[in-house]
Write an enzyme that holds these catalytic residues in place. Structure first.
Site, PDB file in Angstrom:
ATOM      1  N   LYS A  36      -6.067   5.583 -20.718  1.00  0.00           N
ATOM      2  CA  LYS A  36      -6.199   5.981 -22.113  1.00  0.00           C
ATOM      3  C   LYS A  36      -4.868   5.764 -22.851  1.00  0.00           C
ATOM      4  O   LYS A  36      -4.450   4.658 -23.004  1.00  0.00           O
ATOM      5  CB  LYS A  36      -6.695   7.427 -22.195  1.00  0.00           C
ATOM      6  CG  LYS A  36      -7.838   7.760 -21.200  1.00  0.00           C
ATOM      7  CD  LYS A  36      -9.139   7.073 -21.505  1.00  0.00           C
ATOM      8  CE  LYS A  36     -10.187   7.179 -20.402  1.00  0.00           C
ATOM      9  NZ  LYS A  36     -10.484   8.505 -19.916  1.00  0.00           N
ATOM     10  N   TYR A  61     -13.693  16.481 -18.446  1.00  0.00           N
ATOM     11  CA  TYR A  61     -14.314  15.163 -18.419  1.00  0.00           C
ATOM     12  C   TYR A  61     -15.469  15.192 -17.402  1.00  0.00           C
ATOM     13  O   TYR A  61     -15.329  15.763 -16.312  1.00  0.00           O
ATOM     14  CB  TYR A  61     -13.230  14.170 -17.997  1.00  0.00           C
ATOM     15  CG  TYR A  61     -13.697  12.766 -17.776  1.00  0.00           C
ATOM     16  CD1 TYR A  61     -14.136  11.993 -18.848  1.00  0.00           C
ATOM     17  CD2 TYR A  61     -13.687  12.205 -16.512  1.00  0.00           C
ATOM     18  CE1 TYR A  61     -14.552  10.699 -18.634  1.00  0.00           C
ATOM     19  CE2 TYR A  61     -14.099  10.908 -16.301  1.00  0.00           C
ATOM     20  CZ  TYR A  61     -14.537  10.167 -17.374  1.00  0.00           C
ATOM     21  OH  TYR A  61     -14.949   8.879 -17.167  1.00  0.00           O
ATOM     22  N   ASP A  63      -4.773  18.346 -16.892  1.00  0.00           N
ATOM     23  CA  ASP A  63      -5.099  16.969 -17.273  1.00  0.00           C
ATOM     24  C   ASP A  63      -4.532  16.769 -18.679  1.00  0.00           C
ATOM     25  O   ASP A  63      -5.039  17.349 -19.641  1.00  0.00           O
ATOM     26  CB  ASP A  63      -6.618  16.781 -17.238  1.00  0.00           C
ATOM     27  CG  ASP A  63      -7.040  15.345 -17.545  1.00  0.00           C
ATOM     28  OD1 ASP A  63      -6.299  14.648 -18.265  1.00  0.00           O
ATOM     29  OD2 ASP A  63      -8.124  14.943 -17.076  1.00  0.00           O
ATOM     30  N   ARG A  71       0.850  -1.206   0.000  1.00  0.00           N
ATOM     31  CA  ARG A  71       0.000   0.000   0.000  1.00  0.00           C
ATOM     32  C   ARG A  71       0.882   1.251   0.000  1.00  0.00           C
ATOM     33  O   ARG A  71       0.591   2.238  -0.658  1.00  0.00           O
ATOM     34  CB  ARG A  71      -0.958  -0.002   1.199  1.00  0.00           C
ATOM     35  CG  ARG A  71      -1.702   1.325   1.299  1.00  0.00           C
ATOM     36  CD  ARG A  71      -2.931   1.358   2.185  1.00  0.00           C
ATOM     37  NE  ARG A  71      -2.929   0.521   3.344  1.00  0.00           N
ATOM     38  CZ  ARG A  71      -2.252   0.749   4.478  1.00  0.00           C
ATOM     39  NH1 ARG A  71      -1.482   1.814   4.601  1.00  0.00           N
ATOM     40  NH2 ARG A  71      -2.333  -0.097   5.482  1.00  0.00           N
TER      41      ARG A  71
HETATM   42  C1  LIG Z   1     -11.159   9.054 -18.713  1.00  0.00           C
HETATM   43  C2  LIG Z   1     -10.722  10.378 -18.267  1.00  0.00           C
HETATM   44  C3  LIG Z   1     -10.577  10.674 -16.902  1.00  0.00           C
HETATM   45  C4  LIG Z   1     -10.929   9.677 -15.823  1.00  0.00           C
HETATM   46  O1  LIG Z   1     -10.025   8.612 -15.804  1.00  0.00           O
HETATM   47  P1  LIG Z   1     -10.391   7.118 -15.338  1.00  0.00           P
HETATM   48  O2  LIG Z   1      -9.128   6.369 -15.571  1.00  0.00           O
HETATM   49  O3  LIG Z   1     -11.542   6.654 -16.190  1.00  0.00           O
HETATM   50  O4  LIG Z   1     -10.774   7.206 -13.890  1.00  0.00           O
HETATM   51  C5  LIG Z   1     -10.089  11.916 -16.564  1.00  0.00           C
HETATM   52  N1  LIG Z   1      -9.776  12.840 -17.502  1.00  0.00           N
HETATM   53  C6  LIG Z   1      -9.917  12.597 -18.818  1.00  0.00           C
HETATM   54  C7  LIG Z   1      -9.548  13.647 -19.804  1.00  0.00           C
HETATM   55  C8  LIG Z   1     -10.395  11.362 -19.246  1.00  0.00           C
HETATM   56  O5  LIG Z   1     -10.546  11.137 -20.568  1.00  0.00           O
END
Ligand SMILES: *Cc1c(COP(=O)(O)O)cnc(C)c1O
Length: 365
Positions: free
Chosen positions: A183, A90, A158, A41
């Protein structure tokens, strides 16, 4: 070193000279005093290999890996008392902020709006995505960082859509970078993960403490998958960008497509800024068709999967109104331009010819 090399060689001190990253499938470690690992952890060598790679790729001093992109955002948000979030993000980011934090929302590209949101705050976090989900609006990272810093605030970006292969927000003035590693970083639709990179020592201390306290760190196996995915990130991003460029040119010839949102479109409002702060437009294109044609358009596709998510080798199409942004109210969707006729296409790494041939099936709907 160049990014292609960094992605492959930034973490190499594996036992026995292992060239691949070993998966330390262990919850606990004996002899903690000797090697510094005590309990997974808190820290695990496989997770650390990923964290070092993320830090190096983003040009930061510290990296952290979490169980999802939203877990990474949650950890980051927990380090601040006040959060000012861009209107375009998002949908899950907005849901997280509204459910668990006291956040305000504004158009962070509007200097006056951002300055007034920051007035009277100290140590706030400004959070933005660029290009943003799903209309590919572009935020000027350097300019936004300067405004945030002038108000004793921090900027986090992000960077899910462009990745460090194309855009490195820390070098442009941002204080932290967040990823949904689910992604492009992972890139193979096989894991859910998130990352944060920063050079800020006190922010890094807080994040380390949060991983240990909340237990939201990424598992060794998932860490291995994302680390392995990242070795080919630069290669894949090149192909994603090329495919999106070709798909964009094709979509422009279609009369039934009313609007196209793509950061690589010279007519896109944010084109100049995106070109100045990144080396590509990424693989995502959104476009609008008649809303009554949406079901048939999606049904006609055979190669492109109708599924949430983006950034993997397989091309995916989503309907933001009912999927990624479903949690927003009707008014919020309208304010962000998320209509019932909007589709978001994540161009994979298949042949562009096959992606375009698949889209062509929908031309007679
Ligand atoms: C998918 C996504 C998230 C969230 O991520 P998860 O891995 O699904 O929790 C945050 N920001 C963007 C731009 C995303 O495309």
């Amino acid at each position: 070193m160049e990014i292609e090399t960094i992605l492959i060689h930034s973490c190499e001190n594996n036992p026995l000279g292992a060239v691949g990253t070993p998966i330390f499938a262990t919850s606990t470690f004996a002899d903690a005093a000797r090697h510094g690992y005590s309990y997974t952890r808190t820290s695990n060598p496989t997770r650390e290999a990923l964290e070092k790679t993320v830090a190096a790729a983003e040009g930061g001093r510290y990296g952290f890996a979490f169980s999802s992109g939203l877990a990474a955002e949650d950890a980051l948000f927990a380090c601040f008392d006040k959060i000012i979030c861009a209107n375009d993000t998002y949908g899950g980011t907005k849901r997280l902020l509204k459910t668990c934090y006291s956040a305000s929302f504004c158009d962070v590209s509007d200097e006056n709006a951002l300055s007034s949101a920051l007035t009277g705050t100290y140590g706030a976090l400004v959070f933005a995505e660029t290009p943003a989900n799903p209309l590919m609006r572009v935020t000027d990272i350097g300019k936004t960082a300067a405004i945030a810093h002038a108000h004793n605030a921090y900027l986090a970006i992000d960077n899910t859509f462009l990745t460090p292969a194309l855009q490195r927000p820390l070098s442009l003035g941002a204080d932290a970078v967040v990823h949904s590693a689910t992604k492009y970083l992972g890139g193979h639709h096989d894991s859910v993960a998130g990352c944060v990179a920063t050079s800020g020592e006190s922010l890094a201390e807080k994040l380390k403490n949060i991983i240990n306290t909340k237990g939201n760190g990424l598992s060794p196996f998932e860490s291995f998958l994302i680390k392995r995915g990242m070795e080919t990130l630069a290669l894949r991003m090149k192909k994603h960008c090329e495919n999106a460029e070709e798909v964009f040119r094709y979509l422009k010839t279609r009369r039934d497509i009313k609007k196209i949102y793509y950061a690589g479109d010279p007519e896109n409002e944010g084109y100049a800024v995106n070109s100045s702060q990144s080396s590509g437009a990424g693989g995502v294109i959104s476009f609008e068709i008649d809303e009554e044609k949406v079901p048939e358009f999606i049904r006609s596709l055979k190669l492109i999967k109708f599924a949430e998510s983006l950034g993997g080798n397989a091309s995916l199409i989503t309907h933001p109104f009912t999927q990624t942004h479903a949690s927003l109210s009707g008014d919020e969707k309208a304010a962000c331009g998320i209509t019932k006729g909007l589709l978001r296409l994540s161009c994979g790494t298949e042949s562009a010819v096959d992606i375009i041939n698949d889209l062509e099936r929908s031309a007679n709907c």
